[in-house]
Design a protein around this motif. Structure first.
Motif: not given
Length: 92
Positions: A41-60
């Protein structure tokens, strides 16, 4: 990160045909570590996409087109997002 994309239904990451995603607000995502593609599902901001995917922003790293994006940047719904693992090395 691999687990999120191996099971294409975890955390909203789904493999859909073009017919299925037509008319939906979907974002194409490519995981460079596992070589898998899918739609979320489209998320406007990068941080929201990563949260939805369960990814730590510090690792990708999140790349769209030729741009390396930061967490607070806006995603374009028309351009595939590539998610790459962060790899660091030390000195010998």
């Amino acid at each position: 990160m691999a687990g999120v994309f191996q099971d294409m239904t975890v955390s909203g990451f789904q493999k859909e045909s073009d017919d299925e995603k037509e008319g939906k607000n979907m974002l194409s995502v490519y995981n460079a570590q596992t070589g898998t593609r899918g739609h979320v599902t489209y998320r406007r901001k990068v941080h929201r996409l990563l949260k939805d995917l369960g990814l730590d922003p510090e690792t990708v790293l999140v790349i769209q087109g030729e741009q390396l994006l930061t967490q607070d940047e806006t995603l374009s719904p028309d351009i595939e997002v590539e998610i790459r693992p962060v790899i660091s090395g030390g000195s010998s």
